[in-house]
Scaffold this motif. Structure first.
Motif, PDB file in Angstrom:
ATOM      1  N   LEU A 566       0.821  -1.218   0.000  1.00 24.28           N
ATOM      2  CA  LEU A 566       0.000   0.000   0.000  1.00 24.28           C
ATOM      3  C   LEU A 566       0.851   1.263   0.000  1.00 24.28           C
ATOM      4  N   MET A 567       2.106   1.141   0.433  1.00 21.59           N
ATOM      5  CA  MET A 567       2.992   2.300   0.458  1.00 21.59           C
ATOM      6  C   MET A 567       3.705   2.530  -0.879  1.00 21.59           C
ATOM      7  N   ARG A 568       3.549   1.606  -1.804  1.00 25.66           N
ATOM      8  CA  ARG A 568       4.263   1.722  -3.088  1.00 25.66           C
ATOM      9  C   ARG A 568       3.820   2.998  -3.814  1.00 25.66           C
ATOM     10  N   PRO A 569       4.758   3.847  -4.264  1.00 29.50           N
ATOM     11  CA  PRO A 569       4.398   5.125  -4.911  1.00 29.50           C
ATOM     12  C   PRO A 569       3.582   4.920  -6.185  1.00 29.50           C
ATOM     13  N   MET A 570       2.721   5.866  -6.459  1.00 29.44           N
ATOM     14  CA  MET A 570       1.868   5.797  -7.645  1.00 29.44           C
ATOM     15  C   MET A 570       2.664   5.843  -8.950  1.00 29.44           C
ATOM     16  N   GLU A 571       3.822   6.460  -8.920  1.00 31.02           N
ATOM     17  CA  GLU A 571       4.609   6.528 -10.152  1.00 31.02           C
ATOM     18  C   GLU A 571       5.071   5.151 -10.602  1.00 31.02           C
ATOM     19  N   TYR A 603      -9.407   5.604   2.174  1.00 31.77           N
ATOM     20  CA  TYR A 603      -8.500   6.467   2.942  1.00 31.77           C
ATOM     21  C   TYR A 603      -9.141   7.004   4.212  1.00 31.77           C
ATOM     22  N   TRP A 604     -10.475   7.109   4.223  1.00 30.84           N
ATOM     23  CA  TRP A 604     -11.136   7.578   5.445  1.00 30.84           C
ATOM     24  C   TRP A 604     -10.774   6.654   6.614  1.00 30.84           C
ATOM     25  N   ALA A 610      -6.250   4.715  12.018  1.00 31.98           N
ATOM     26  CA  ALA A 610      -4.943   4.062  12.030  1.00 31.98           C
ATOM     27  C   ALA A 610      -4.654   3.472  13.413  1.00 31.98           C
ATOM     28  N   PHE A 611      -4.025   2.287  13.439  1.00 26.33           N
ATOM     29  CA  PHE A 611      -3.721   1.623  14.702  1.00 26.33           C
ATOM     30  C   PHE A 611      -2.763   2.447  15.563  1.00 26.33           C
ATOM     31  N   THR A 612      -1.782   3.099  14.926  1.00 32.44           N
ATOM     32  CA  THR A 612      -0.782   3.869  15.673  1.00 32.44           C
ATOM     33  C   THR A 612      -0.497   5.185  14.955  1.00 32.44           C
ATOM     34  N   TYR A 619       0.590   6.370   6.356  1.00 23.14           N
ATOM     35  CA  TYR A 619      -0.606   6.463   5.521  1.00 23.14           C
ATOM     36  C   TYR A 619      -0.727   7.858   4.906  1.00 23.14           C
ATOM     37  N   LYS A 620      -0.412   8.852   5.695  1.00 22.88           N
ATOM     38  CA  LYS A 620      -0.469  10.226   5.173  1.00 22.88           C
ATOM     39  C   LYS A 620       0.448  10.367   3.961  1.00 22.88           C
ATOM     40  N   GLU A 621       1.613   9.790   4.058  1.00 27.19           N
ATOM     41  CA  GLU A 621       2.580   9.861   2.961  1.00 27.19           C
ATOM     42  C   GLU A 621       2.019   9.239   1.687  1.00 27.19           C
ATOM     43  N   THR A 622       1.428   8.059   1.801  1.00 26.71           N
ATOM     44  CA  THR A 622       0.932   7.380   0.597  1.00 26.71           C
ATOM     45  C   THR A 622      -0.333   8.029   0.062  1.00 26.71           C
ATOM     46  N   ILE A 623      -1.172   8.558   0.956  1.00 33.00           N
ATOM     47  CA  ILE A 623      -2.385   9.260   0.501  1.00 33.00           C
ATOM     48  C   ILE A 623      -2.012  10.513  -0.278  1.00 33.00           C
TER      49      ILE A 623
END
Length: 747
Positions: A566-571, A603-604, A610-612, A619-623
């Protein structure tokens, strides 16, 4: 209009002549908020012509607001007509004596109708005293100068007339005159032929040629600018009336360079063409009015102004009256809310009106959909945000009704925790969408639709979380939490699959590691399914407190690499490499906008629950990485979701632009933009981004958030009306709840 907030406010003053222009003001805190002051909202009222009113030529309105249309068969008036309810033409029988007049042209002087026939220039205003004989057989064109002096032409001759009689008679050589205007600043009449522009002085009685060319079609004096704008079959140019020379180069970077008419309204040029009308904005861009969202026909014959807030556009199939009104986003939301409740609620679902007769909203039926649960989740979420922001009892009742519909998706079948796509009364399987997937319910009165997809599921989880968090009604909260628990228990207990009536997993309801990690890393479903299932498990844990959901989420993230996925960049998302299986190749043919919708709805729960704090930052980074990739589309919902994770750095102005520019008419009219010469087209690409800049929503076909906003052409011939519930009301009320859109300001 096609402006950001500041441009809209300029337009309020320029186009509508309002006395005050309100500037957007930001609150004193560092958090950015759009102040909901009135903006310019446009819509069209259409009047269709028939054979009786064929060969239309000109349209004008007088100071009383009366509209008259001139055609080859006489004068006509508009009959009936309102927004969404078209009117028609009817012969103008107001003055008995007019039926014997062979009217060949019409104009307005001092906002009164003035006519030209084969004998005279005359009017029914001024107590009927204006009657100037011109003695020019076949007279077709005329223009008013000063002191009720008119220049009249039949194409090859000109006569100057006033109350004293005929002051001048002259001949025109070469191509015939096709238009006459008057320039008050220089005191000259201007005459247009297909190959030249001429000037005639009423004082010296001299005719001179100003410029020559070819393909001239129309012209207009630009009041206060000392310029003449000349339309041609390949763009337009301007002429300095004082220096008598051309100004700059011809401009043919227009929506359509082949022009049929030209006028100026409140300092802005309006163009008619073979394919619609367009207005040149202050920044040089254009507002384009093409297709039946705006006009009855494609070819424009004439454009004129009616009052300060209406523009009349005469086409080959009738008249389009553009209305420019002032309203707030809150007022627009109220209008859309009524639209949804009036025509788009089916058993509590948010649905589309289909099988309409060319835009007739009273002729359609409410359709079931594979995505009834998804579209209803989005509408339901908007109503939950509305309730949280305003405490509206009406919103709460809407939440209750649509949540009951959502619950019945789970109870109408016998599979524990499995949501149907939809349900309907039995006996109409052959007429229902996707009839092969309909199953009989235990109650013979009903059928339900199977093969539920992952996009329904993420929509369900999104809205169950929103209701559980924001709606302070314990019965509704527990109802939402109970459904959330059932759904996620089904998925966990069935090894990350949705198991259908036949004991098999559905085509798309798959979050199992073997399936997800079977995709190459560049195939979007690997990232998407990982992001969605983690969001779903976090939401379920947050509201049920069941450790199983947290435990399984960490297992997916740590053991099966879902956090990395899920953290993999969109590019890094693109076409599968050669040699990949057919399924991976099919899923990665191009950018999938339905995936975008699933990501953002997820994303909501991904960010909010988020657990932590450490995970929340990840998550903020990937969103934000995804949001950055989506910025060119200027989708209002994605930008509002951007505010969820970063209130200081999201496209507030673009979100407001989207909300303001969305057409009030939610009908699927056909549109076409690929022919335009004023837009920059891009080479074919993975994202299917056709243009450098996305066009405003009211120039594009209607689409939900899962559609490509860069599609230039399309539509469905006015046979459907979309619901504003998911398209517009969700981003608006989410923005209100998050505080990035203010309450409506006092006018």
């Amino acid at each position: 209009m096609k402006y950001l907030q500041s441009k809209l406010l300029i337009l309020v003053g320029l186009l509508l002549g309002l006395s005050e222009v309100h500037a957007q003001q930001l609150p004193s805190s560092s958090k950015r908020t759009h102040q909901d002051v009135p903006f310019v909202q446009e819509y069209s009222i259409k009047y269709y012509s028939d054979e009786q009113s064929a060969d239309l030529e000109k349209v004008f309105a007088d100071r009383n607001g009366t509209v008259q249309i001139l055609g080859s068969k006489g004068l006509f008036r508009t009959h009936a007509g309102a927004f969404l309810y078209p009117g028609s033409f009817t012969p103008d029988k107001t003055y008995l004596a007019m039926k014997d007049k062979n009217v060949s042209s019409i104009a307005t002087v001092e906002d009164q109708f003035v006519y030209l026939d084969d004998k005279a220039v005359f009017s029914n205003a001024w107590a009927g005293t204006l009657y100037l004989k011109h003695e020019l057989p076949g007279a077709k064109h005329f223009a008013h100068g000063e002191d009720f002096t008119f220049l009249v032409s039949n194409g090859s001759s000109i006569h100057l007339v006033n109350q004293e009689g005929i002051l001048y008679k002259g001949k025109i050589s070469g191509s015939p005159v096709i238009g006459i205007s008057y320039d008050m600043a220089t005191g000259r009449y201007l005459l247009l032929a297909e190959n030249k522009v001429m000037a005639f002085s009423a004082d010296s009685k001299k005719l001179q040629t100003l410029t020559e060319g070819s393909g001239f079609t129309s012209f207009v004096v630009r009041e206060g600018k000392n310029k003449l704008a000349v339309a041609t079959t390949d763009g337009y140019f301007e002429w300095d009336l004082f220096a008598d020379k051309k100004v700059g180069a011809k401009n043919n970077a227009l929506p359509l360079p082949s022009l049929t008419s030209l006028t100026e309204i409140n300092g802005l040029l309006w163009f008619g063409s073979e394919r619609g009308a367009f207005m040149q904005k202050e920044d040089g861009g254009f507002n384009y009015y093409f297709g039946e969202r705006w006009l009855p026909g494609d070819k424009v014959f004439h454009i004129s102004q009616k009052n300060e807030d209406e523009v009349l556009i005469l086409t080959d199939k009738g008249l389009g009256k553009l209305v420019f009104m002032s309203q707030t986003l809150a007022e627009k939301a109220s209008f859309y809310s009524k639209q949804v409740r009036d025509r788009h609620i089916r058993h509590g679902f948010n649905a589309t009106l289909v099988q309409m007769e060319k835009g007739n909203v009273n002729s359609g039926r409410i359709k079931d959909s594979d995505n009834d649960g998804l579209w209803t989740s989005m509408y339901l979420g908007g109503e939950a945000f509305r309730y949280a922001a305003t405490g509206s009892a009406d919103a709460l009742q809407n939440v209750k009704e649509s949540l009951d519909a959502m619950e019945r998706l789970y109870t109408i079948n016998d599979i524990e925790g499995f949501p149907a796509r939809s349900f309907s009364r039995s006996g109409f399987k052959d007429q229902l969408g996707g009839s092969v997937h309909w199953q009989d319910a235990s109650d013979p009165e009903w059928v339900w639709k199977a093969t539920t997809s992952s996009d329904e599921v993420i929509g369900h989880v999104f809205v169950f979380g929103v209701i559980a968090e924001l709606v302070d009604n314990e019965a509704l909260r527990q109802q939402a939490i109970g459904l959330l628990d059932q759904l996620m228990t089904h998925i966990v207990e069935n090894d990350w699959y949705l198991i259908d009536f036949d004991g098999k997993h559905t085509t798309w309801g798959r979050w199992n590691p073997e399936y997800v990690n079977g995709f190459p890393t560049m195939v979007g479903d690997r990232k998407l399914n990982s992001s969605n299932i983690v969001a779903m498990l976090q939401t379920a844990y947050h509201f049920t407190g069941k450790e199983i959901f947290k435990k399984e989420a960490y297992k997916l993230m740590d053991k099966h690499g879902y956090l990395e996925n899920l953290m993999r960049p969109m590019e890094g998302i693109g076409k599968a490499k050669e040699g990949s299986d057919d399924w991976a190749a099919m899923l990665s043919e191009s950018w999938n906008h339905s995936d975008d919708e699933m990501y953002f709805l997820g994303y909501w729960g991904l960010y909010r629950y988020a657990f932590t704090d450490e995970l929340k930052e990840k998550y903020k980074e990937t969103i934000l990485d995804h949001w950055e990739a989506e910025r060119p589309e200027k989708d209002g919902l994605w930008n509002i979701f951007g505010a969820l994770v970063d209130r200081e750095n999201f496209d507030l102005e673009e979100a407001v632009w989207y909300l303001q520019e969305y057409p009030l008419d939610m009908i699927s009219w056909d549109v076409k933009n690929s022919h335009r010469k004023d837009i920059e087209l891009l080479e074919a690409n993975f994202r299917n981004q056709a243009t450098k800049e996305v066009l405003p929503p009211d120039e594009l076909k209607l689409r939900r958030h899962n559609g490509n906003r860069f599609d230039l052409d399309g539509g469905n011939k006015g046979m459907e009306e979309y619901s504003a519930g998911d398209i517009w009301l969700l981003p608006y009320w989410m923005g209100r709840y998050l505080g990035v859109i203010s309450d409506p300001a006092s006018k």
